[in-house]
Design a protein around this motif. Structure first.
Motif, PDB file in Angstrom:
ATOM      1  N   ALA A  25      45.968   2.998 -58.130  1.00  0.00           N
ATOM      2  CA  ALA A  25      46.645   2.686 -56.870  1.00  0.00           C
ATOM      3  C   ALA A  25      45.774   1.828 -55.957  1.00  0.00           C
ATOM      4  O   ALA A  25      44.547   1.943 -55.961  1.00  0.00           O
ATOM      5  N   PHE A  26      46.435   0.954 -55.207  1.00  0.00           N
ATOM      6  CA  PHE A  26      45.800   0.204 -54.127  1.00  0.00           C
ATOM      7  C   PHE A  26      46.356   0.817 -52.844  1.00  0.00           C
ATOM      8  O   PHE A  26      47.568   0.886 -52.667  1.00  0.00           O
ATOM      9  N   GLU A  27      45.478   1.264 -51.957  1.00  0.00           N
ATOM     10  CA  GLU A  27      45.956   2.025 -50.803  1.00  0.00           C
ATOM     11  C   GLU A  27      45.515   1.416 -49.478  1.00  0.00           C
ATOM     12  O   GLU A  27      44.468   0.766 -49.401  1.00  0.00           O
ATOM     13  N   MET A  28      46.317   1.654 -48.453  1.00  0.00           N
ATOM     14  CA  MET A  28      46.031   1.162 -47.106  1.00  0.00           C
ATOM     15  C   MET A  28      46.346   2.263 -46.090  1.00  0.00           C
ATOM     16  O   MET A  28      47.103   3.188 -46.391  1.00  0.00           O
ATOM     17  N   LEU A  29      45.802   2.118 -44.886  1.00  0.00           N
ATOM     18  CA  LEU A  29      46.057   3.080 -43.805  1.00  0.00           C
ATOM     19  C   LEU A  29      46.374   2.330 -42.519  1.00  0.00           C
ATOM     20  O   LEU A  29      45.799   1.265 -42.267  1.00  0.00           O
ATOM     21  N   LEU A  30      47.229   2.922 -41.720  1.00  0.00           N
ATOM     22  CA  LEU A  30      47.484   2.404 -40.374  1.00  0.00           C
ATOM     23  C   LEU A  30      47.294   3.570 -39.417  1.00  0.00           C
ATOM     24  O   LEU A  30      47.951   4.607 -39.558  1.00  0.00           O
ATOM     25  N   VAL A  31      46.386   3.422 -38.473  1.00  0.00           N
ATOM     26  CA  VAL A  31      46.049   4.535 -37.583  1.00  0.00           C
ATOM     27  C   VAL A  31      46.259   4.113 -36.122  1.00  0.00           C
ATOM     28  O   VAL A  31      45.736   3.079 -35.686  1.00  0.00           O
ATOM     29  N   THR A  32      47.029   4.924 -35.392  1.00  0.00           N
ATOM     30  CA  THR A  32      47.169   4.744 -33.948  1.00  0.00           C
ATOM     31  C   THR A  32      46.747   6.056 -33.287  1.00  0.00           C
ATOM     32  O   THR A  32      46.453   7.024 -33.974  1.00  0.00           O
ATOM     33  N   LEU A  33      46.770   6.112 -31.950  1.00  0.00           N
ATOM     34  CA  LEU A  33      46.374   7.345 -31.273  1.00  0.00           C
ATOM     35  C   LEU A  33      47.268   8.511 -31.677  1.00  0.00           C
ATOM     36  O   LEU A  33      46.826   9.648 -31.769  1.00  0.00           O
ATOM     37  N   ASP A  34      48.552   8.216 -31.933  1.00  0.00           N
ATOM     38  CA  ASP A  34      49.508   9.291 -32.200  1.00  0.00           C
ATOM     39  C   ASP A  34      49.792   9.530 -33.666  1.00  0.00           C
ATOM     40  O   ASP A  34      50.223  10.619 -34.035  1.00  0.00           O
ATOM     41  N   GLU A  35      49.617   8.501 -34.496  1.00  0.00           N
ATOM     42  CA  GLU A  35      50.111   8.619 -35.872  1.00  0.00           C
ATOM     43  C   GLU A  35      49.151   8.013 -36.877  1.00  0.00           C
ATOM     44  O   GLU A  35      48.420   7.068 -36.554  1.00  0.00           O
ATOM     45  N   THR A  36      49.209   8.546 -38.109  1.00  0.00           N
ATOM     46  CA  THR A  36      48.465   7.960 -39.223  1.00  0.00           C
ATOM     47  C   THR A  36      49.441   7.739 -40.369  1.00  0.00           C
ATOM     48  O   THR A  36      50.151   8.666 -40.774  1.00  0.00           O
TER      49      THR A  36
ATOM     50  N   PRO B  31      40.989  -0.680 -29.476  1.00  0.00           N
ATOM     51  CA  PRO B  31      42.203  -1.187 -30.133  1.00  0.00           C
ATOM     52  C   PRO B  31      43.364  -0.200 -30.085  1.00  0.00           C
ATOM     53  O   PRO B  31      43.164   1.018 -30.033  1.00  0.00           O
ATOM     54  N   LYS B  32      44.599  -0.755 -30.126  1.00  0.00           N
ATOM     55  CA  LYS B  32      45.826   0.065 -30.156  1.00  0.00           C
ATOM     56  C   LYS B  32      46.058   0.616 -31.550  1.00  0.00           C
ATOM     57  O   LYS B  32      46.692   1.635 -31.722  1.00  0.00           O
ATOM     58  N   ALA B  33      45.601  -0.138 -32.570  1.00  0.00           N
ATOM     59  CA  ALA B  33      45.838   0.284 -33.949  1.00  0.00           C
ATOM     60  C   ALA B  33      44.750  -0.270 -34.854  1.00  0.00           C
ATOM     61  O   ALA B  33      44.207  -1.352 -34.608  1.00  0.00           O
ATOM     62  N   ILE B  34      44.451   0.514 -35.893  1.00  0.00           N
ATOM     63  CA  ILE B  34      43.506   0.084 -36.918  1.00  0.00           C
ATOM     64  C   ILE B  34      44.280  -0.005 -38.224  1.00  0.00           C
ATOM     65  O   ILE B  34      44.905   0.973 -38.644  1.00  0.00           O
ATOM     66  N   LEU B  35      44.251  -1.171 -38.850  1.00  0.00           N
ATOM     67  CA  LEU B  35      44.837  -1.320 -40.185  1.00  0.00           C
ATOM     68  C   LEU B  35      43.680  -1.368 -41.171  1.00  0.00           C
ATOM     69  O   LEU B  35      42.864  -2.296 -41.122  1.00  0.00           O
ATOM     70  N   VAL B  36      43.577  -0.352 -42.026  1.00  0.00           N
ATOM     71  CA  VAL B  36      42.547  -0.394 -43.078  1.00  0.00           C
ATOM     72  C   VAL B  36      43.233  -1.011 -44.299  1.00  0.00           C
ATOM     73  O   VAL B  36      44.091  -0.395 -44.923  1.00  0.00           O
ATOM     74  N   LYS B  37      42.831  -2.242 -44.609  1.00  0.00           N
ATOM     75  CA  LYS B  37      43.572  -3.063 -45.573  1.00  0.00           C
ATOM     76  C   LYS B  37      43.342  -2.663 -47.013  1.00  0.00           C
ATOM     77  O   LYS B  37      44.039  -3.140 -47.903  1.00  0.00           O
ATOM     78  N   HIS B  38      42.322  -1.855 -47.251  1.00  0.00           N
ATOM     79  CA  HIS B  38      41.942  -1.549 -48.624  1.00  0.00           C
ATOM     80  C   HIS B  38      41.082  -0.294 -48.574  1.00  0.00           C
ATOM     81  O   HIS B  38      39.998  -0.334 -48.008  1.00  0.00           O
ATOM     82  N   LEU B  39      41.585   0.807 -49.137  1.00  0.00           N
ATOM     83  CA  LEU B  39      40.871   2.087 -49.061  1.00  0.00           C
ATOM     84  C   LEU B  39      40.091   2.381 -50.328  1.00  0.00           C
ATOM     85  O   LEU B  39      40.520   2.016 -51.426  1.00  0.00           O
ATOM     86  N   ASN B  40      38.992   3.070 -50.166  1.00  0.00           N
ATOM     87  CA  ASN B  40      38.239   3.587 -51.302  1.00  0.00           C
ATOM     88  C   ASN B  40      37.587   4.886 -50.852  1.00  0.00           C
ATOM     89  O   ASN B  40      36.917   4.908 -49.820  1.00  0.00           O
TER      90      ASN B  40
END
Ligand SMILES: Nc1ncnc2c1ncn2[C@@H]1O[C@H](COP(=O)(O)OP(=O)(O)O)[C@@H](O)[C@H]1O
Ligand SMILES: Cc1ncc(COP(=O)(O)O)c(C=O)c1O
Ligand SMILES: [Mg+2]
Length: 289
Positions: A195-206, A178-187
């Motif tokens: 807080a409700f938290e999320m992450l977006l991860v690509t090869l270059d950026e988080t 995949p080009k990007a991973i969206l983690v919709k709900h972190l724990n």
């Protein structure tokens, strides 16, 4: 005039309430994307009620319905495939075949896979063959993968030790394709309780995003499906990844505020429609690392 993007959305449908396509279809249309709903099941209501009626779509119907769209010459107009809850690995394989056929006629078409694995504590568990399929087959074909924390843990076969570790786990999935991973709900250990938290991860950026955690007597269902649908919709409308990430967080938060204010169990999508299209809140994604 810019073209309206078209999305083939392959997930469940409920007659009453909102989950699967019944959570994603209207909001995606409301922000300006044309949705072709292909309903893998038609249930009376979502399964968290504990009782439902309805039917699962016979697996051969997925290619048959796509054949019909191809026969009228419209398959090349499909810009994206979205998939959610899968009844079986066989159903998943027929979706990958559909993605392959669509890319043959539209090489720019993208595939967003929401690797729904259910919540064991909610009594909703997906067969191990489906998890295996998602990790070993679907991840290789998907452009975007949108797991929640439980799904990320299942992919990595472990739990995170920190926020940075969540990012490392998501980054590990990128090598699968995949080009990007969206983690919709972190724990993770040490996450702020409010807080409700999320992450977006690509090869270059988080990118990391935090929004207020709202209190509900019963956790609303369909939030994940709404999140991945809006994220994909905004990407197709031309947003960059970070902007689509911030937009979907804000729009989903607006829906939850409306739902909480109404005291509803089901998402208040209709009442929140203007807030979905034009969120008043804004959450800024913060770059990690
Ligand atoms: N801001 C919020 N406050 C409280 N609960 C939230 C908030 N945002 C999402 N939720 C809840 O958190 C869970 C989101 O879980 P997630 O794993 O992302 O998706 P889902 O289970 O819907 O696929 C759902 O139970 C949802 O109702
Ligand atoms: C029929 C159906 N589809 C989809 C979902 C997934 O909903 P969520 O977005 O909360 O994971 C559920 C959850 O119970 C469901 O019952
Ligand atoms: Mg989900």
């Amino acid at each position: 005039m810019p073209r309206t993007p078209h999305v083939l959305a392959i997930q469940s449908h409920v007659v009453f309430g909102h989950a699967g396509n019944s959570a994603a279809e209207f909001p995606m249309r409301r922000v300006g994307v044309n949705v072709w709903p292909l309903n893998t099941v038609q249930f009376s209501n979502h399964t968290q009620y504990g009782h439902w009626t309805g039917q699962v779509l016979p697996p051969e119907q997925i290619p048959a319905l796509v054949d019909g769209i191809a026969a009228i010459g419209e398959l090349g107009n499909c810009d994206a495939v979205l998939s959610g809850y899968l009844g079986s690995a066989a159903q998943g394989r027929s979706i990958l075949e559909v993605v392959r056929r669509i890319r043959e006629v539209n090489p720019r078409a993208v595939y967003l896979c929401d690797p729904v694995m259910g919540h064991p504590e909610k009594g909703c568990i997906v067969a191990p063959e489906v998890s295996e399929f998602l990790l070993h087959e679907a991840a290789a074909v998907a452009d975007y993968l949108c797991p929640n924390q439980l799904e990320l843990d299942s992919f990595c076969d472990r739990q995170p030790t920190s926020l940075e570790d969540c990012a490392a786990m998501a980054r590990g999935l990128l090598v699968r394709g995949p080009k990007a991973i969206l983690v919709k709900h972190l724990n993770y250990p040490g996450k702020p309780a409010d807080a409700f938290e999320m992450l977006l991860v690509t090869l270059d950026e988080t990118w990391h995003l935090r929004r207020p955690l709202l209190a509900f007597p019963r956790q609303p269902v369909g939030v994940g499906d709404l999140t991945s649908g809006l994220f994909l919709a905004r990407l197709l409308l031309g947003d960059d990844l970070r902007t689509a990430f911030e937009f979907c967080a804000a729009a989903v938060h607006e829906v939850l505020l409306e739902t909480q204010a109404c005291g509803s169990y089901e998402l208040e999508l209709v009442r929140a429609q203007d807030r979905i299209a034009h969120p008043r809140v804004k959450f800024e994604a913060v770059k990690l690392g």
